[in-house]
Structure formats: C-alpha cells, structure tokens
Design a protein around this motif. Sequence first.
Motif, PDB file in Angstrom:
ATOM      1  N   GLY A 197     -42.938 -90.115  28.151  1.00 50.00           N
ATOM      2  CA  GLY A 197     -44.374 -90.690  29.263  1.00 50.00           C
ATOM      3  C   GLY A 197     -44.898 -90.053  29.661  1.00 50.00           C
ATOM      4  N   ALA A 198     -45.638 -90.445  30.440  1.00 48.46           N
ATOM      5  CA  ALA A 198     -47.129 -89.811  30.764  1.00 48.46           C
ATOM      6  C   ALA A 198     -47.754 -89.395  31.695  1.00 48.46           C
ATOM      7  CB  ALA A 198     -48.039 -91.123  30.189  1.00 48.46           C
ATOM      8  N   PHE A 199     -47.816 -87.868  31.873  1.00 44.96           N
ATOM      9  CA  PHE A 199     -48.164 -87.942  33.128  1.00 44.96           C
ATOM     10  C   PHE A 199     -49.804 -88.346  33.736  1.00 44.96           C
ATOM     11  CE2 PHE A 199     -45.432 -84.893  31.338  1.00 44.96           C
ATOM     12  CZ  PHE A 199     -44.275 -84.764  32.563  1.00 44.96           C
ATOM     13  N   VAL A 200     -49.482 -87.936  34.835  1.00 44.96           N
ATOM     14  CA  VAL A 200     -51.325 -89.132  35.391  1.00 44.96           C
ATOM     15  C   VAL A 200     -51.601 -88.111  36.890  1.00 44.96           C
ATOM     16  CG1 VAL A 200     -50.808 -91.349  34.315  1.00 44.96           C
ATOM     17  CG2 VAL A 200     -49.671 -90.276  36.959  1.00 44.96           C
ATOM     18  N   LYS A 247     -55.411 -86.147  44.897  1.00 43.02           N
ATOM     19  CA  LYS A 247     -54.867 -84.816  45.209  1.00 43.02           C
ATOM     20  C   LYS A 247     -53.274 -84.995  43.964  1.00 43.02           C
ATOM     21  CE  LYS A 247     -53.808 -85.741  49.968  1.00 43.02           C
ATOM     22  NZ  LYS A 247     -53.119 -85.042  50.878  1.00 43.02           N
ATOM     23  N   HIS A 248     -53.269 -86.738  44.125  1.00 43.44           N
ATOM     24  CA  HIS A 248     -51.558 -86.238  43.763  1.00 43.44           C
ATOM     25  C   HIS A 248     -51.224 -86.533  42.007  1.00 43.44           C
ATOM     26  CE1 HIS A 248     -50.682 -88.412  47.558  1.00 43.44           C
ATOM     27  NE2 HIS A 248     -51.371 -88.646  47.787  1.00 43.44           N
ATOM     28  N   ARG A 249     -49.975 -86.581  41.210  1.00 42.51           N
ATOM     29  CA  ARG A 249     -49.753 -86.437  40.285  1.00 42.51           C
ATOM     30  C   ARG A 249     -48.801 -87.360  40.384  1.00 42.51           C
ATOM     31  NH1 ARG A 249     -52.982 -82.891  37.576  1.00 42.51           N
ATOM     32  NH2 ARG A 249     -53.685 -81.250  38.110  1.00 42.51           N
ATOM     33  N   GLY A 250     -48.056 -87.598  39.080  1.00 38.66           N
ATOM     34  CA  GLY A 250     -47.271 -88.854  38.388  1.00 38.66           C
ATOM     35  C   GLY A 250     -46.696 -88.930  37.181  1.00 38.66           C
ATOM     36  N   LEU A 251     -46.030 -90.093  37.128  1.00 40.84           N
ATOM     37  CA  LEU A 251     -44.759 -89.971  35.798  1.00 40.84           C
ATOM     38  C   LEU A 251     -45.292 -91.790  35.338  1.00 40.84           C
ATOM     39  CD1 LEU A 251     -43.507 -88.679  33.245  1.00 40.84           C
ATOM     40  CD2 LEU A 251     -41.803 -89.388  34.053  1.00 40.84           C
ATOM     41  N   ILE A 252     -45.567 -91.778  34.013  1.00 39.59           N
ATOM     42  CA  ILE A 252     -45.979 -93.622  33.752  1.00 39.59           C
ATOM     43  C   ILE A 252     -43.715 -92.906  32.560  1.00 39.59           C
ATOM     44  CG2 ILE A 252     -46.640 -95.221  32.866  1.00 39.59           C
ATOM     45  CD1 ILE A 252     -49.103 -94.413  33.733  1.00 39.59           C
ATOM     46  N   ILE A 255     -44.899 -98.225  30.709  1.00 40.00           N
ATOM     47  CA  ILE A 255     -45.994 -98.336  29.542  1.00 40.00           C
ATOM     48  C   ILE A 255     -46.672-100.027  29.131  1.00 40.00           C
ATOM     49  CG2 ILE A 255     -47.364 -97.690  27.646  1.00 40.00           C
ATOM     50  CD1 ILE A 255     -47.147 -95.317  29.647  1.00 40.00           C
ATOM     51  N   LYS A 256     -45.570-100.327  28.504  1.00 35.02           N
ATOM     52  CA  LYS A 256     -46.276-101.846  28.768  1.00 35.02           C
ATOM     53  C   LYS A 256     -44.735-102.905  27.803  1.00 35.02           C
ATOM     54  CE  LYS A 256     -46.862-101.968  23.326  1.00 35.02           C
ATOM     55  NZ  LYS A 256     -47.386-103.093  22.262  1.00 35.02           N
ATOM     56  N   SER A 257     -44.839-104.277  28.317  1.00 31.83           N
ATOM     57  CA  SER A 257     -43.255-104.779  27.803  1.00 31.83           C
ATOM     58  C   SER A 257     -43.571-104.930  26.716  1.00 31.83           C
ATOM     59  CB  SER A 257     -44.203-106.300  28.240  1.00 31.83           C
ATOM     60  OG  SER A 257     -43.920-106.628  29.867  1.00 31.83           O
ATOM     61  N   GLY A 258     -42.070-105.072  26.090  1.00 30.96           N
ATOM     62  CA  GLY A 258     -41.567-104.690  24.444  1.00 30.96           C
ATOM     63  C   GLY A 258     -41.273-103.370  25.115  1.00 30.96           C
ATOM     64  N   TYR A 259     -40.974-102.663  23.516  1.00 30.20           N
ATOM     65  CA  TYR A 259     -40.383-101.636  22.636  1.00 30.20           C
ATOM     66  C   TYR A 259     -41.970-101.052  22.701  1.00 30.20           C
ATOM     67  CZ  TYR A 259     -37.827 -98.457  19.776  1.00 30.20           C
ATOM     68  OH  TYR A 259     -38.267 -96.916  19.576  1.00 30.20           O
ATOM     69  N   VAL A 260     -41.745-100.287  23.350  1.00 31.68           N
ATOM     70  CA  VAL A 260     -42.401 -98.571  22.752  1.00 31.68           C
ATOM     71  C   VAL A 260     -42.564 -97.378  21.415  1.00 31.68           C
ATOM     72  CG1 VAL A 260     -44.688 -97.130  23.168  1.00 31.68           C
ATOM     73  CG2 VAL A 260     -43.883 -99.021  24.865  1.00 31.68           C
ATOM     74  N   ALA A 261     -41.959 -98.116  20.415  1.00 35.84           N
ATOM     75  CA  ALA A 261     -41.813 -96.652  19.687  1.00 35.84           C
ATOM     76  C   ALA A 261     -42.855 -95.259  19.616  1.00 35.84           C
ATOM     77  CB  ALA A 261     -42.111 -97.004  18.446  1.00 35.84           C
ATOM     78  N   ASP A 262     -43.966 -95.407  19.847  1.00 35.28           N
ATOM     79  CA  ASP A 262     -45.110 -93.775  20.472  1.00 35.28           C
ATOM     80  C   ASP A 262     -45.509 -94.645  20.649  1.00 35.28           C
ATOM     81  OD1 ASP A 262     -46.169 -91.390  19.653  1.00 35.28           O
ATOM     82  OD2 ASP A 262     -46.145 -92.093  17.229  1.00 35.28           O
ATOM     83  N   ILE A 263     -45.243 -93.333  21.993  1.00 37.75           N
ATOM     84  CA  ILE A 263     -46.250 -93.239  23.591  1.00 37.75           C
ATOM     85  C   ILE A 263     -47.659 -93.171  23.133  1.00 37.75           C
ATOM     86  CG2 ILE A 263     -46.502 -90.844  24.090  1.00 37.75           C
ATOM     87  CD1 ILE A 263     -46.291 -92.232  27.143  1.00 37.75           C
TER      88      ILE A 263
END
Length: 130
Positions: free
Chosen positions: A23-26, A30-35, A40-48
Amino acid sequence: MTDKPIKIGDIIKAEITGLQKYGAFVKFGKHRGLIHISEIKSGYVADIHDVIEVGQTCQAQVIDVDEFNGKISLSLRTLEKHPQTHHVQRRFHFNNPANKIGFQPFKEQLTDWTKEQMIYLKGRKEDVTV
C-alpha cells in the motif's frame, strides 16, 4: 484541512509519502494514513509503483478510523466514476448515517454477537449426546 475530527466518509486531499508492496502511506494535515493496495483502484494492481508515486497528491476517502491506535485507512477506489460493486455499497453506507461501519461499531456489536454465539453453542451442547 482544519482540526476537526476525521470521520468515515470524509474526502481529503492527501500526499503520497511512501510506497510499499502492500500500500501507500499518505499525509494530510496533521494526520497520516494508509491506502491499502486493494483500495488504489478497481481491478488487480500487480505493482503499486505502476499506478502512483511518492510526492503525488490525490483525493482520497476515509474508509476506516481506528481511534484507539490512531490508524486511518483511505481509499482511491471509492472515488472512481464507476467503482466495483462493493464500493458502490460502501458509498451507500457512507451516505446513510443509519449504517455504522468501522472499528467502533464492530466493538459495539461484538457483545451482541458473543451473546448470540454463546446461546447457539449452549443449544448445540444439549443436542449432543455421548
């Protein structure tokens, strides 16, 4: 973003600060989170790395807030023009205040679920003869 509390369904402007294979850190305000990669998107994501990059800014939707651990989960998928079916359902939940989703409602429902399971198991115990 102001200092008002973050809640499920909020749409925020986030900056990608780091990428991992899961996933992606954002950061936003003042906040931090994770996607998570699945968000990330509909469908398969092989490489972020093929989809997003560090430093990129994007609109994301808050899909879960763990107030106890301070973790915030976000999604890009829910903001797509035509997200897959379960994201349409998720939007329905966001827009319907009668529906509760996230960590806090789970904790609230856990007691009821546990009681139901205990009643079920107690009934099954009486049915079993040795």
